[in-house]
Design a protein around this motif. Structure first.
Motif, PDB file in Angstrom:
ATOM      1  N   LYS A  58       5.391  54.043  47.960  1.00  0.00           N
ATOM      2  CA  LYS A  58       4.087  54.599  48.317  1.00  0.00           C
ATOM      3  C   LYS A  58       3.946  56.053  47.872  1.00  0.00           C
ATOM      4  N   HIS A  59       4.992  56.850  48.044  1.00  0.00           N
ATOM      5  CA  HIS A  59       4.885  58.288  47.830  1.00  0.00           C
ATOM      6  C   HIS A  59       5.399  58.773  46.478  1.00  0.00           C
ATOM      7  N   LEU A  60       6.094  57.914  45.740  1.00  0.00           N
ATOM      8  CA  LEU A  60       6.575  58.270  44.408  1.00  0.00           C
ATOM      9  C   LEU A  60       6.075  57.231  43.402  1.00  0.00           C
ATOM     10  N   PRO A  61       4.774  57.205  43.155  1.00  0.00           N
ATOM     11  CA  PRO A  61       4.192  56.157  42.310  1.00  0.00           C
ATOM     12  C   PRO A  61       4.616  56.225  40.842  1.00  0.00           C
ATOM     13  N   ASN A  62       5.122  57.354  40.394  1.00  0.00           N
ATOM     14  CA  ASN A  62       5.529  57.520  38.998  1.00  0.00           C
ATOM     15  C   ASN A  62       7.022  57.350  38.778  1.00  0.00           C
ATOM     16  N   LEU A  63       7.740  56.983  39.817  1.00  0.00           N
ATOM     17  CA  LEU A  63       9.194  56.861  39.719  1.00  0.00           C
ATOM     18  C   LEU A  63       9.574  55.744  38.749  1.00  0.00           C
ATOM     19  N   CYS A  64      10.295  56.091  37.693  1.00  0.00           N
ATOM     20  CA  CYS A  64      10.693  55.071  36.714  1.00  0.00           C
ATOM     21  C   CYS A  64      12.206  54.893  36.650  1.00  0.00           C
ATOM     22  N   ASN A  65      12.972  55.849  37.148  1.00  0.00           N
ATOM     23  CA  ASN A  65      14.430  55.762  37.101  1.00  0.00           C
ATOM     24  C   ASN A  65      14.971  56.119  38.478  1.00  0.00           C
ATOM     25  N   LEU A  66      15.662  55.172  39.108  1.00  0.00           N
ATOM     26  CA  LEU A  66      16.214  55.388  40.444  1.00  0.00           C
ATOM     27  C   LEU A  66      17.687  55.004  40.444  1.00  0.00           C
ATOM     28  N   GLN A  67      18.514  55.931  40.901  1.00  0.00           N
ATOM     29  CA  GLN A  67      19.943  55.678  41.031  1.00  0.00           C
ATOM     30  C   GLN A  67      20.330  55.856  42.492  1.00  0.00           C
ATOM     31  N   LEU A  68      20.939  54.832  43.049  1.00  0.00           N
ATOM     32  CA  LEU A  68      21.384  54.856  44.440  1.00  0.00           C
ATOM     33  C   LEU A  68      22.893  54.659  44.468  1.00  0.00           C
ATOM     34  N   SER A  69      23.602  55.611  45.040  1.00  0.00           N
ATOM     35  CA  SER A  69      25.057  55.507  45.116  1.00  0.00           C
ATOM     36  C   SER A  69      25.502  55.280  46.556  1.00  0.00           C
ATOM     37  N   PHE A  70      26.170  54.150  46.752  1.00  0.00           N
ATOM     38  CA  PHE A  70      26.739  53.795  48.049  1.00  0.00           C
ATOM     39  C   PHE A  70      28.262  53.741  47.956  1.00  0.00           C
ATOM     40  N   ARG A  71      28.798  54.336  46.934  1.00  0.00           N
ATOM     41  CA  ARG A  71      30.241  54.316  46.671  1.00  0.00           C
ATOM     42  C   ARG A  71      31.023  54.673  47.938  1.00  0.00           C
ATOM     43  N   SER A  72      31.960  53.817  48.274  1.00  0.00           N
ATOM     44  CA  SER A  72      32.862  54.014  49.419  1.00  0.00           C
ATOM     45  C   SER A  72      32.167  53.969  50.774  1.00  0.00           C
ATOM     46  N   LEU A  94      16.874  50.716  37.574  1.00  0.00           N
ATOM     47  CA  LEU A  94      17.462  50.838  38.905  1.00  0.00           C
ATOM     48  C   LEU A  94      18.961  50.680  38.765  1.00  0.00           C
ATOM     49  N   ARG A  95      19.684  51.700  39.171  1.00  0.00           N
ATOM     50  CA  ARG A  95      21.153  51.650  39.134  1.00  0.00           C
ATOM     51  C   ARG A  95      21.678  51.711  40.558  1.00  0.00           C
ATOM     52  N   LEU A  96      22.529  50.765  40.874  1.00  0.00           N
ATOM     53  CA  LEU A  96      23.112  50.682  42.212  1.00  0.00           C
ATOM     54  C   LEU A  96      24.625  50.772  42.091  1.00  0.00           C
ATOM     55  N   ASP A  97      25.218  51.662  42.838  1.00  0.00           N
ATOM     56  CA  ASP A  97      26.676  51.811  42.831  1.00  0.00           C
ATOM     57  C   ASP A  97      27.210  51.365  44.186  1.00  0.00           C
ATOM     58  N   PHE A  98      27.831  50.191  44.197  1.00  0.00           N
ATOM     59  CA  PHE A  98      28.441  49.638  45.404  1.00  0.00           C
ATOM     60  C   PHE A  98      29.964  49.641  45.304  1.00  0.00           C
ATOM     61  N   ASP A  99      30.503  50.459  44.426  1.00  0.00           N
ATOM     62  CA  ASP A  99      31.952  50.506  44.236  1.00  0.00           C
ATOM     63  C   ASP A  99      32.648  50.833  45.556  1.00  0.00           C
ATOM     64  N   ASP A 100      33.635  50.051  45.883  1.00  0.00           N
ATOM     65  CA  ASP A 100      34.463  50.227  47.086  1.00  0.00           C
ATOM     66  C   ASP A 100      33.677  50.047  48.397  1.00  0.00           C
ATOM     67  N   CYS A 101      32.619  49.238  48.347  1.00  0.00           N
ATOM     68  CA  CYS A 101      31.894  48.865  49.565  1.00  0.00           C
ATOM     69  C   CYS A 101      32.529  47.566  50.045  1.00  0.00           C
ATOM     70  N   GLN A 102      33.500  47.689  50.870  1.00  0.00           N
ATOM     71  CA  GLN A 102      34.369  46.577  51.234  1.00  0.00           C
ATOM     72  C   GLN A 102      33.666  45.427  51.929  1.00  0.00           C
ATOM     73  N   GLU A 103      32.604  45.705  52.659  1.00  0.00           N
ATOM     74  CA  GLU A 103      31.877  44.641  53.361  1.00  0.00           C
ATOM     75  C   GLU A 103      30.965  43.849  52.423  1.00  0.00           C
ATOM     76  N   LEU A 104      30.774  44.322  51.191  1.00  0.00           N
ATOM     77  CA  LEU A 104      29.913  43.638  50.225  1.00  0.00           C
ATOM     78  C   LEU A 104      30.737  42.911  49.173  1.00  0.00           C
ATOM     79  N   ILE A 105      31.898  42.532  49.506  1.00  0.00           N
ATOM     80  CA  ILE A 105      32.823  41.886  48.580  1.00  0.00           C
ATOM     81  C   ILE A 105      32.200  40.643  47.933  1.00  0.00           C
TER      82      ILE A 105
END
Length: 107
Positions: A58-72, A94-105
């Motif tokens: 809703k608030h970032l209508p021009n967002l074209c590149n999103l990186q979310l890091s959940f590492r560890s 869209l880049r998602l980093d789930f490296d070492d997220c043990q519950e998402l095995i």
């Protein structure tokens, strides 16, 4: 200007609620963002992606590149809030980093 900077800092660490409270020039300025990196790695006890991630669409209508890091984020097990991003037509990467997220095995 302070609320704009404060909001950007919170967004970068996974706090999206302030997007809904912006006023003055800040909503328009934030709305121009095209690239965003959000770092959740500081919260190793995170169990679920925050539902308020939906505010990005809703608030970032021009967002074209999103990186979310959940590492560890060892306890992360609920990623269902990401569904809020599926209809974002401006988002091309869209880049998602789930490296070492043990519950998402299983993912």
């Amino acid at each position: 200007f302070d609320q704009f900077i404060d909001c950007l800092v919170h967004i970068q660490f996974g706090g999206f609620r302030r997007l809904a409270t912006l006023h003055g020039f800040a909503p328009q300025a934030v709305g121009l963002l095209k690239h965003l990196t959000v770092d959740f790695t500081w919260n190793r006890k995170l169990e679920a992606i925050p539902r308020d991630i939906e505010l990005l669409q809703k608030h970032l209508p021009n967002l074209c590149n999103l990186q979310l890091s959940f590492r560890s984020c060892h306890d992360l097990r609920d990623i269902s809030a990401l569904k809020a991003l599926e209809n974002n037509e401006s988002l091309s990467e869209l880049r998602l980093d789930f490296d070492d997220c043990q519950e998402l095995i299983d993912i």
